[in-house]
Enzyme design. Structure first.
Site, short mmCIF file in Angstrom:
data_model
loop_
_atom_site.label_atom_id
_atom_site.label_comp_id
_atom_site.label_asym_id
_atom_site.label_seq_id
_atom_site.Cartn_x
_atom_site.Cartn_y
_atom_site.Cartn_z
N ASP A 293 0.79 -0.90 -0.14
CA ASP A 293 -0.42 -0.05 0.21
C ASP A 293 1.05 1.36 0.26
O ASP A 293 1.78 1.26 0.27
CB ASP A 293 -0.90 0.09 1.59
CG ASP A 293 -2.05 1.12 1.35
OD1 ASP A 293 -2.58 1.45 0.13
OD2 ASP A 293 -2.26 1.98 2.69
N SER A 294 0.92 2.47 -0.12
CA SER A 294 1.31 3.33 0.28
C SER A 294 1.56 3.62 1.43
O SER A 294 2.58 4.73 1.48
CB SER A 294 0.24 5.29 -0.67
OG SER A 294 -0.95 5.26 0.20
N TYR B 188 -1.06 8.58 -3.26
CA TYR B 188 -1.44 7.83 -3.65
C TYR B 188 -2.34 8.42 -4.73
O TYR B 188 -2.48 9.42 -5.93
CB TYR B 188 -0.99 6.49 -4.29
CG TYR B 188 0.21 5.34 -4.34
CD1 TYR B 188 1.26 5.99 -3.56
CD2 TYR B 188 0.21 4.45 -4.52
CE1 TYR B 188 2.85 5.32 -3.35
CE2 TYR B 188 0.81 3.20 -4.11
CZ TYR B 188 2.57 3.97 -4.32
OH TYR B 188 4.01 3.48 -3.88
N GLY B 189 -3.17 9.01 -3.84
CA GLY B 189 -4.99 9.38 -3.88
C GLY B 189 -4.77 10.58 -4.90
O GLY B 189 -5.35 10.86 -5.56
N CYS C 74 -4.42 -1.46 -1.61
CA CYS C 74 -4.50 -0.02 -2.37
C CYS C 74 -6.02 0.20 -3.57
O CYS C 74 -5.01 -0.71 -4.30
CB CYS C 74 -3.08 0.50 -2.82
SG CYS C 74 -2.95 2.47 -2.87
N ASN C 75 -6.46 0.65 -2.90
CA ASN C 75 -7.93 1.26 -4.07
C ASN C 75 -6.83 1.30 -5.24
O ASN C 75 -7.57 1.87 -6.10
CB ASN C 75 -8.87 1.43 -3.44
CG ASN C 75 -9.78 0.73 -2.64
OD1 ASN C 75 -10.89 -0.17 -2.75
ND2 ASN C 75 -9.08 0.76 -1.43
N THR C 76 -6.24 2.89 -5.00
CA THR C 76 -6.37 3.75 -5.91
C THR C 76 -5.35 2.60 -6.92
O THR C 76 -5.65 3.04 -7.85
CB THR C 76 -4.78 4.69 -5.35
OG1 THR C 76 -5.31 5.28 -4.50
CG2 THR C 76 -4.96 5.84 -6.20
N GLU D 58 -3.64 8.52 8.40
CA GLU D 58 -1.67 8.29 8.95
C GLU D 58 -1.28 9.30 9.93
O GLU D 58 -0.69 8.41 10.84
CB GLU D 58 -1.21 8.37 7.67
CG GLU D 58 -1.43 7.44 6.25
CD GLU D 58 -0.28 6.70 5.97
OE1 GLU D 58 1.18 7.80 6.50
OE2 GLU D 58 -0.56 5.46 5.86
N CYS E 82 -11.18 2.46 0.24
CA CYS E 82 -10.16 2.50 0.35
C CYS E 82 -9.57 1.76 1.71
O CYS E 82 -10.35 1.95 2.67
CB CYS E 82 -10.13 4.99 0.58
SG CYS E 82 -8.33 4.89 2.08
N THR E 83 -8.75 1.72 1.63
CA THR E 83 -7.91 0.55 2.32
C THR E 83 -7.44 1.01 4.31
O THR E 83 -6.72 0.70 5.16
CB THR E 83 -6.57 -0.37 2.66
OG1 THR E 83 -5.80 0.83 1.27
CG2 THR E 83 -7.38 -0.84 1.20
N HIS E 84 -7.22 2.92 4.13
CA HIS E 84 -6.60 3.59 5.65
C HIS E 84 -8.26 3.82 6.48
O HIS E 84 -8.11 4.08 6.98
CB HIS E 84 -6.65 4.74 5.05
CG HIS E 84 -4.91 5.35 4.64
ND1 HIS E 84 -4.19 4.46 3.44
CD2 HIS E 84 -3.56 5.61 5.50
CE1 HIS E 84 -3.70 4.39 3.44
NE2 HIS E 84 -2.98 4.99 4.86
N1 DGL Z 1 -4.45 3.59 0.94
C1 DGL Z 1 -5.12 3.71 -0.41
C2 DGL Z 1 -6.33 3.28 -0.72
O1 DGL Z 1 -7.06 2.15 -0.59
C3 DGL Z 1 -4.45 5.70 -0.90
C4 DGL Z 1 -3.67 6.14 0.75
C5 DGL Z 1 -3.56 7.62 -0.07
O2 DGL Z 1 -3.55 8.49 -0.59
O3 DGL Z 1 -1.71 7.13 -0.57
O4 DGL Z 1 -6.77 4.12 -1.50
#
Ligand code: DGL
Length: 285
Positions: free
Chosen positions: A15-16, A47-48, A78-80, A158, A194-196
């Site tokens: 993931d990011s 990443y998003g 990571c979804n992105t 985060e 989003c996994t966060h």
């Molecule tokens: N955890 C990432 C996701 O699922 C994105 C977090 C990011 O923006 O880096 O999209």
């Protein structure tokens, strides 16, 4: 590519940042005997909010780092990255099996809510890709799907800001316009795209209406991993508990301090290794 199908090799998860730990949690519960190597590309987070090409390059290089170390399967937690880079990763790293989060999450949502509107909260990049809308409509063509950008919630997660009135106010501010669009009495689903976001689930629950099912799809991803391991004869047959290794590209101390709140076993000591990743272009992008 020289790909060895050694069942004792770890499963790579990336993931990011720390968000993918919510997926790792589910993986560790479902597959306790597997070894895992987790990479948080914290030097390049988020990443998003980055462009599609940039996310593809970052995802390619993070994956390459794990694959060069020796893994038997890659989970893009990571979804992105899953929304824009999955095809590139499957093509460039073939025959390493690659599992993204979009397909299993969409399927789980459709199972849990057989009819009614689906709201997906995700990063700007995931929303722009329309990956969720396309995947859901392929299986349920008449569904109302609204994808809603909430990149700011990644920063809260985060930062370790997961609950409390300030966090709830921010979430309410971001989700109220979404709720106005979905303003009908039908039961709806709110997919955490989003996994966060699972660490913010209780705060989200407080501000949305009670007719809404929140979908945290980490276990559907773990199920998809188990199915692929089984299909490819890659299940680790050891009876002892697997080993978990953590890698980060920046901020060891922050990862140790905040990362444990993303894991169910809060007492787990996180001792990540700092790694550096060269950013080179994927072969065909
Ligand atoms: N955890 C990432 C996701 O699922 C994105 C977090 C990011 O923006 O880096 O999209």
């Amino acid at each position: 590519m020289n790909f060895k199908t050694d069942t004792t090799l770890p499963i790579g998860v990336f993931d990011s940042g720390m968000g993918g730990l919510t997926v790792l949690n589910a993986l560790m519960q479902l597959l306790p005997n597997e070894n895992f190597i987790y990479l948080g590309d914290t030097a390049r987070l988020p990443y998003g909010t980055k462009s599609k090409d940039t996310v593809i390059h970052y995802s390619y290089n993070a994956s390459k780092h794990l694959i060069d170390r020796g893994i038997k399967l890659l989970v893009v937690a990571c979804n992105t990255a899953s929304s824009v880079a999955l095809e590139t990763l499957e093509r460039d790293f073939y025959p390493v099996p690659v599992i993204g989060v979009i397909q299993p999450s969409a399927e789980m949502t459709l199972t849990q809510l057989p009819e009614g509107p689906i709201a997906v909260i995700a990063t700007e990049g995931t929303v722009k890709s329309r990956a969720y809308t396309q995947t859901i409509l392929k299986q349920s063509p008449n569904r109302e799907v609204i994808e809603w950008p909430c990149s700011l919630l990644v920063a809260l997660a985060e930062e370790g800001w997961h609950s409390g009135p300030l966090v709830e106010d921010i979430i309410e501010h971001m989700l109220t316009p979404l709720w106005q669009q979905l303003d009908n009495p039908a039961q709806k689903a709110l997919l955490l795209g989003c996994t966060h976001f699972p660490v913010l689930k209780s705060a989200i629950q407080k501000v949305i209406d009670q007719n809404t099912i929140i979908i945290d799809s980490a276990f559907s991803v773990a199920d998809a991993v188990l199915a692929r391991l089984t299909a490819n004869n890659l299940v680790n047959q050891q009876s002892t508990c697997g080993k978990i290794q953590y890698l980060v590209t920046d901020g060891i101390e922050r990862f140790q301090r905040v990362g444990k709140f993303f894991l169910d076993s809060r007492n787990q000591v996180l001792s990540p290794e700092l790694v550096s990743i060269n950013i080179i272009k994927s072969t065909q992008t």
